[in-house]
Design a protein around this motif. Structure first.
Motif, mmCIF file in Angstrom:
data_model
loop_
_atom_site.group_PDB
_atom_site.id
_atom_site.type_symbol
_atom_site.label_atom_id
_atom_site.label_comp_id
_atom_site.label_asym_id
_atom_site.label_seq_id
_atom_site.Cartn_x
_atom_site.Cartn_y
_atom_site.Cartn_z
ATOM 1 N N ILE A 76 39.682 48.360 31.393
ATOM 2 C CA ILE A 76 38.744 47.545 32.261
ATOM 3 C C ILE A 76 39.222 46.850 32.622
ATOM 4 C CG2 ILE A 76 36.625 46.091 32.346
ATOM 5 C CD1 ILE A 76 35.246 47.439 29.803
ATOM 6 N N PRO A 77 39.779 45.879 32.545
ATOM 7 C CA PRO A 77 41.056 44.563 33.627
ATOM 8 C C PRO A 77 41.728 45.764 34.576
ATOM 9 C CG PRO A 77 41.573 44.468 30.894
ATOM 10 C CD PRO A 77 40.198 44.948 30.858
ATOM 11 N N HIS A 78 42.306 46.809 33.807
ATOM 12 C CA HIS A 78 42.947 47.689 34.489
ATOM 13 C C HIS A 78 42.611 47.853 35.590
ATOM 14 C CE1 HIS A 78 46.856 50.551 35.082
ATOM 15 N NE2 HIS A 78 47.038 49.662 34.104
ATOM 16 N N HIS A 79 41.877 48.572 35.616
ATOM 17 C CA HIS A 79 40.381 48.768 36.307
ATOM 18 C C HIS A 79 40.331 48.317 37.699
ATOM 19 C CE1 HIS A 79 41.045 53.594 34.457
ATOM 20 N NE2 HIS A 79 39.270 53.351 34.498
ATOM 21 N N PRO A 123 35.659 42.010 28.494
ATOM 22 C CA PRO A 123 36.221 41.219 29.440
ATOM 23 C C PRO A 123 36.008 40.453 30.745
ATOM 24 C CG PRO A 123 37.616 43.479 29.075
ATOM 25 C CD PRO A 123 36.209 43.535 28.887
ATOM 26 N N SER A 124 35.722 39.832 31.106
ATOM 27 C CA SER A 124 35.012 39.033 31.666
ATOM 28 C C SER A 124 35.355 39.457 33.654
ATOM 29 C CB SER A 124 35.611 37.411 31.811
ATOM 30 O OG SER A 124 34.859 36.278 33.001
ATOM 31 N N ALA A 125 34.832 39.441 33.663
ATOM 32 C CA ALA A 125 35.783 39.862 35.310
ATOM 33 C C ALA A 125 35.566 38.888 35.944
ATOM 34 C CB ALA A 125 33.495 40.121 36.419
ATOM 35 N N MET A 178 42.784 40.289 29.031
ATOM 36 C CA MET A 178 41.918 41.519 27.338
ATOM 37 C C MET A 178 40.894 40.438 27.078
ATOM 38 S SD MET A 178 44.519 43.929 25.794
ATOM 39 C CE MET A 178 42.949 44.751 24.735
ATOM 40 N N PRO A 179 40.029 40.426 25.780
ATOM 41 C CA PRO A 179 39.323 39.345 25.254
ATOM 42 C C PRO A 179 40.427 38.581 24.098
ATOM 43 C CG PRO A 179 37.844 40.950 25.478
ATOM 44 C CD PRO A 179 39.160 41.989 26.020
#
Length: 215
Positions: free
Chosen positions: A69-72, A121-123, A128-129
């Motif tokens: 998610i953060p990677h994207h 993960p926060s926007a 990562m969390p």
């Protein structure tokens, strides 16, 4: 007169009997329809079975979603910059395709994590969390804050070269993460997405290398 009185009740009884027979036929039909309806509802367990067939998620599936998610999101940040800074139509087109592919995947993975009772993960964070923002640079292909700052300041052909170079490395990291999910994940849809990422981003890596004159 006497004959009329006698025949009227007989005719009335016959009509009532016919009505009762018709009612019984309708009731039987209704019962059959009701059984069919119950059989239709009985297909619900099969949908649950197909859902179960996707497989239970494991720790690797969580790591995959929380990392990808953060990677994207960082890839989307880079792609959004291309609209106003890139000089190459091919670079802008590539950036647009990256946005269209990765944004829906972020939403899908966020949905998985919520369903599993895991942190999304926060926007506003690239980490990562459980990590601070400086830790994300250790993830495969993730750009450091200084790299993102330099990309933001670039424009024209300089931006094109920097974008393609950085995104190639970024994609290579995503492919590495997706390969791990394919090998060690347990949740079918997550493994399928990982396969799509490997296929799609490997093709884009080849495309970017060609644009850089390295293909």
């Amino acid at each position: 007169m006497r004959n009329t009185v006698r025949t009227f009740p007989i005719r009335r009884v016959a009509l009532v009997a016919a009505a009762v027979s018709a009612a019984l036929v309708l009731a039987a039909c209704g019962s059959e329809d009701g059984d069919s309806g119950r059989e239709g509802h009985g297909s619900t367990p099969s949908s649950s079975a197909s859902s179960t067939a996707a497989g239970s998620h494991n720790a690797q599936d969580v790591v995959f979603a929380q990392g990808m998610i953060p990677h994207h999101r960082q890839a989307l940040e880079m792609a959004e910059l291309a609209a106003g800074r890139a000089s190459s139509t091919q670079v802008r087109d590539l950036a647009s395709r990256i946005e269209k592919a990765q944004d829906p995947e972020i939403r899908t993975m966020s949905g998985w994590l919520k369903a599993w009772g895991e942190d999304v993960p926060s926007a506003t964070s690239s980490a990562m969390p459980g990590m601070d923002d400086s830790a994300h640079s250790g993830m495969p292909g993730m750009m450091a804050d200084k790299d993102m700052t330099e990309l933001e300041k670039a424009s024209g052909t300089g931006f094109d070269t920097m974008f393609l170079t950085m995104m190639t490395e970024h994609h290579q990291g995503a492919v590495e993460m997706a390969d791990t999910e394919k090998d060690k994940g347990g949740y079918g849809p997550a493994k399928d997405m990982a396969g799509d990422i490997v296929t799609g981003q490997t093709a884009e890596i080849a495309e970017m290398k060609k644009l850089l004159g390295k293909g």
